[in-house]
Scaffold this motif. Structure first.
Motif, PDB file in Angstrom:
ATOM      1  N   UNK A   1       2.551  -2.171   8.195  1.00 35.06           N
ATOM      2  CA  UNK A   1       2.666  -0.474   7.526  1.00 35.06           C
ATOM      3  C   UNK A   1       2.921   0.375   8.929  1.00 35.06           C
ATOM      4  N   UNK A   2       3.657   1.208   8.868  1.00 36.14           N
ATOM      5  CA  UNK A   2       4.034   2.384   9.717  1.00 36.14           C
ATOM      6  C   UNK A   2       3.307   3.661   9.384  1.00 36.14           C
ATOM      7  N   UNK A   3       2.753   4.378  10.464  1.00 36.39           N
ATOM      8  CA  UNK A   3       2.037   5.436  10.165  1.00 36.39           C
ATOM      9  C   UNK A   3       2.342   6.370  11.108  1.00 36.39           C
ATOM     10  N   UNK A   4       2.415   7.509  10.533  1.00 43.92           N
ATOM     11  CA  UNK A   4       2.828   8.944  11.511  1.00 43.92           C
ATOM     12  C   UNK A   4       1.740   9.787  11.740  1.00 43.92           C
ATOM     13  N   UNK A   5       1.412   9.882  12.758  1.00 38.99           N
ATOM     14  CA  UNK A   5       0.111  10.863  12.763  1.00 38.99           C
ATOM     15  C   UNK A   5       0.645  12.474  12.452  1.00 38.99           C
ATOM     16  N   UNK A   6      -0.114  13.173  11.833  1.00 37.01           N
ATOM     17  CA  UNK A   6       0.414  14.389  11.697  1.00 37.01           C
ATOM     18  C   UNK A   6       0.770  15.420  12.815  1.00 37.01           C
ATOM     19  N   UNK A   7       0.124  14.918  13.959  1.00 40.27           N
ATOM     20  CA  UNK A   7       0.320  15.680  15.379  1.00 40.27           C
ATOM     21  C   UNK A   7       1.853  15.281  15.668  1.00 40.27           C
ATOM     22  N   UNK A   8       2.127  13.983  15.690  1.00 43.37           N
ATOM     23  CA  UNK A   8       3.641  13.536  15.834  1.00 43.37           C
ATOM     24  C   UNK A   8       4.691  14.441  15.385  1.00 43.37           C
ATOM     25  N   UNK A   9       4.455  14.344  13.880  1.00 45.56           N
ATOM     26  CA  UNK A   9       5.231  15.050  13.069  1.00 45.56           C
ATOM     27  C   UNK A   9       5.476  16.561  13.719  1.00 45.56           C
ATOM     28  N   UNK A  10       4.220  17.286  13.756  1.00 41.59           N
ATOM     29  CA  UNK A  10       4.353  18.647  14.310  1.00 41.59           C
ATOM     30  C   UNK A  10       4.923  18.728  15.365  1.00 41.59           C
ATOM     31  N   UNK A  11       4.805  17.830  16.479  1.00 40.16           N
ATOM     32  CA  UNK A  11       5.212  18.050  17.835  1.00 40.16           C
ATOM     33  C   UNK A  11       6.936  17.486  17.465  1.00 40.16           C
ATOM     34  N   UNK A  12       7.535  16.810  16.822  1.00 40.58           N
ATOM     35  CA  UNK A  12       8.837  16.558  16.384  1.00 40.58           C
ATOM     36  C   UNK A  12       9.420  17.857  15.968  1.00 40.58           C
TER      37      UNK A  12
END
Length: 74
Positions: free
Chosen positions: A53-64
């Motif tokens: 499974x792939x998981x995306x940290x909320x911080x990575x989404x915010x940075x993007x």
């Protein structure tokens, strides 16, 4: 190596960073599955793999999102 300190914006309940699934990121960005996987493949969006499974940290989404906003403003 300095430890990553998530900001309050990136923290979930209890002060820990939340991990999002691909469908959750699809909903937040209003993009299709292929578009999200393209962002992951090109490393524009950071993820971790847990088992299969792939998981995306909320911080990575915010940075993007912030990076894209900065690109649009330039």
């Amino acid at each position: 190596m300095p430890a990553h300190q998530p900001t309050a914006l990136n923290q979930g309940p209890g002060g820990t960073q939340e991990l999002l699934t691909v469908p959750q990121v699809m909903a937040r960005l209003q993009l299709g599955r292929s578009a999200v996987y393209d962002l992951l493949r090109t490393r524009q969006l950071v993820s971790i793999t847990l088992g299969r499974s792939r998981r995306i940290p909320t911080g990575a989404l915010t940075d993007f999102i912030h990076a894209r906003l900065d690109q649009e403003a330039a």
